[in-house]
Design a protein around this motif. Structure first.
Motif, short mmCIF file in Angstrom:
data_model
loop_
_atom_site.label_atom_id
_atom_site.label_comp_id
_atom_site.label_asym_id
_atom_site.label_seq_id
_atom_site.Cartn_x
_atom_site.Cartn_y
_atom_site.Cartn_z
N ASP A 182 0.85 -1.19 0.00
CA ASP A 182 0.00 0.00 0.00
C ASP A 182 0.89 1.24 0.00
O ASP A 182 2.12 1.15 -0.06
CB ASP A 182 -0.96 0.00 1.20
CG ASP A 182 -0.24 -0.03 2.55
OD1 ASP A 182 0.65 0.83 2.78
OD2 ASP A 182 -0.57 -0.89 3.39
N GLY A 183 0.26 2.41 0.07
CA GLY A 183 0.99 3.66 0.00
C GLY A 183 1.93 3.91 1.16
O GLY A 183 2.85 4.73 1.06
N GLU A 184 1.72 3.20 2.26
CA GLU A 184 2.59 3.36 3.43
C GLU A 184 3.73 2.34 3.45
O GLU A 184 4.61 2.42 4.30
CB GLU A 184 1.75 3.22 4.71
CG GLU A 184 0.64 4.27 4.85
CD GLU A 184 1.20 5.68 4.89
OE1 GLU A 184 2.25 5.89 5.53
OE2 GLU A 184 0.60 6.57 4.25
N THR A 185 3.70 1.39 2.52
CA THR A 185 4.80 0.43 2.43
C THR A 185 6.07 1.17 2.03
O THR A 185 6.05 1.94 1.07
CB THR A 185 4.49 -0.66 1.39
OG1 THR A 185 3.24 -1.28 1.71
CG2 THR A 185 5.59 -1.71 1.36
N PRO A 186 7.18 0.99 2.77
CA PRO A 186 8.43 1.67 2.38
C PRO A 186 8.75 1.45 0.91
O PRO A 186 8.54 0.36 0.37
CB PRO A 186 9.47 1.01 3.30
CG PRO A 186 8.68 0.60 4.51
CD PRO A 186 7.34 0.17 3.98
N THR A 187 9.24 2.49 0.28
CA THR A 187 9.47 2.45 -1.17
C THR A 187 10.34 1.29 -1.60
O THR A 187 10.04 0.61 -2.59
CB THR A 187 10.11 3.77 -1.64
OG1 THR A 187 9.24 4.86 -1.30
CG2 THR A 187 10.31 3.77 -3.15
N ASP A 188 11.42 1.02 -0.84
CA ASP A 188 12.32 -0.07 -1.25
C ASP A 188 11.62 -1.42 -1.15
O ASP A 188 11.82 -2.30 -1.99
CB ASP A 188 13.60 -0.05 -0.42
CG ASP A 188 13.35 -0.15 1.07
OD1 ASP A 188 12.21 0.12 1.50
OD2 ASP A 188 14.28 -0.50 1.81
N GLU A 189 10.76 -1.59 -0.13
CA GLU A 189 10.02 -2.84 0.01
C GLU A 189 8.99 -3.00 -1.10
O GLU A 189 8.81 -4.09 -1.65
CB GLU A 189 9.33 -2.90 1.37
CG GLU A 189 10.28 -3.01 2.56
CD GLU A 189 9.52 -3.16 3.86
OE1 GLU A 189 8.33 -3.57 3.83
OE2 GLU A 189 10.10 -2.87 4.92
N ARG A 190 8.33 -1.90 -1.42
CA ARG A 190 7.31 -1.95 -2.47
C ARG A 190 7.96 -2.26 -3.82
O ARG A 190 7.47 -3.08 -4.59
CB ARG A 190 6.54 -0.63 -2.52
CG ARG A 190 5.30 -0.69 -3.41
CD ARG A 190 4.40 0.50 -3.17
NE ARG A 190 5.04 1.76 -3.52
CZ ARG A 190 5.18 2.77 -2.68
NH1 ARG A 190 4.77 2.69 -1.44
NH2 ARG A 190 5.77 3.90 -3.09
N ASP A 191 9.08 -1.58 -4.11
CA ASP A 191 9.78 -1.83 -5.37
C ASP A 191 10.27 -3.27 -5.45
O ASP A 191 10.20 -3.91 -6.51
CB ASP A 191 10.96 -0.87 -5.51
CG ASP A 191 10.52 0.57 -5.74
OD1 ASP A 191 9.33 0.78 -6.04
OD2 ASP A 191 11.36 1.48 -5.60
N ALA A 192 10.77 -3.79 -4.32
CA ALA A 192 11.25 -5.17 -4.30
C ALA A 192 10.10 -6.15 -4.55
O ALA A 192 10.27 -7.16 -5.24
CB ALA A 192 11.92 -5.47 -2.97
N ALA A 193 8.93 -5.83 -3.98
CA ALA A 193 7.77 -6.70 -4.18
C ALA A 193 7.37 -6.74 -5.65
O ALA A 193 7.09 -7.81 -6.20
CB ALA A 193 6.61 -6.21 -3.32
N PHE A 194 7.37 -5.58 -6.32
CA PHE A 194 6.98 -5.56 -7.72
C PHE A 194 8.04 -6.19 -8.62
O PHE A 194 7.71 -6.78 -9.65
CB PHE A 194 6.66 -4.13 -8.16
CG PHE A 194 5.28 -3.68 -7.77
CD1 PHE A 194 4.16 -4.26 -8.36
CD2 PHE A 194 5.10 -2.71 -6.81
CE1 PHE A 194 2.88 -3.86 -8.01
CE2 PHE A 194 3.82 -2.30 -6.44
CZ PHE A 194 2.71 -2.89 -7.04
N ARG A 195 9.31 -6.10 -8.23
CA ARG A 195 10.35 -6.80 -8.99
C ARG A 195 10.16 -8.31 -8.88
O ARG A 195 10.27 -9.04 -9.87
CB ARG A 195 11.75 -6.40 -8.50
CG ARG A 195 12.22 -5.03 -8.98
CD ARG A 195 13.72 -4.87 -8.78
NE ARG A 195 14.09 -4.98 -7.38
CZ ARG A 195 14.13 -3.96 -6.52
NH1 ARG A 195 13.81 -2.74 -6.95
NH2 ARG A 195 14.48 -4.14 -5.27
N ALA A 196 9.89 -8.77 -7.65
CA ALA A 196 9.66 -10.20 -7.45
C ALA A 196 8.41 -10.67 -8.19
O ALA A 196 8.37 -11.77 -8.73
CB ALA A 196 9.52 -10.49 -5.95
#
Length: 216
Positions: A132-146
């Motif tokens: 979600d919007g509160e997910t840290p950017t690096d975690e969110r980016d890593a999730a979408f890469r995965a």
């Protein structure tokens, strides 16, 4: 944007949009004098610019009694209607039967709803993650890469990626948010329509009943 246009009264104005419809139902004649209609979704599919799709609309979320505010369903009431283990269980069953293992983007009603849906997918043995919007950017980016490279099968979210997300590998869109907005419906379906090698068609699982409201 209307305030920006008014600030520059002598400027020529060109508006570009894939969804020329306002949620409040008001037109655009006060801003634009002419509309030029672009190619339809079907013509883009036929030309190979978008993937074709198979859409399934099983019985799902009931909106009877849910109030409409500012042109769309009230989120707090809609969450109560949608965030039920029985509904999510049906969603997982349909995913398993129709799109098992395919990369699926799920649209939920609220953050708690999205978290619960992700947790149930994990319990069912799938690699799923809520963002979600509160997910840290690096975690969110890593999730979408995965997700993009297939290490993650399911991402659940709440209107986080209606615009700007370009992951051609998305094979399935699961909609759990009933909406009165044609624009939001088209935007979400569009996440799965990017063509990709080996992708003959996208699968859309409409548990929100939006097909009945908005059409194909």
């Amino acid at each position: 944007w209307s305030s920006v246009i008014k600030r520059f009264e002598s400027a020529y104005v060109i508006g570009l949009t894939a969804t020329p419809q306002r949620l409040d139902g008001r037109g655009l004649a006060s801003l634009f004098t002419r509309i030029i209609t672009g190619p339809s979704v079907r013509s883009l599919i036929d030309a190979g610019h978008l993937a074709d799709y198979r859409l399934y609309a099983p019985a799902g979320i009931q909106t009877t009694g849910v109030h409409v505010r500012m042109g769309d369903y009230a989120t707090n009431e809609l969450t109560l209607a949608a965030d039920k283990p029985s509904i999510t269980g049906d969603v997982i069953d349909h995913y398993r039967n129709l799109a098992d293992g395919k990369r699926a983007l799920v649209r939920c009603v609220s953050i708690k709803h999205s978290q619960h849906v992700a947790a149930q997918f994990v319990s069912a043995g799938y690699r799923a993650r809520h963002v979600d919007g509160e997910t840290p950017t690096d975690e969110r980016d890593a999730a979408f890469r995965a997700f993009s490279d297939g290490r993650l099968q399911i991402i659940t979210q709440v209107d986080l990626v209606n615009e700007g997300l370009d992951i051609p590998g998305i094979e399935c869109a699961i909609d759990l948010r009933p909406t009165m907005s044609l624009s939001l419906w088209l935007q979400f379906c569009g996440r799965a329509l990017r063509p990709a090698p080996g992708k003959s068609h996208a699968i859309i699982l409409d548990h929100a009943g939006n097909t009945l409201r908005q059409g194909l």
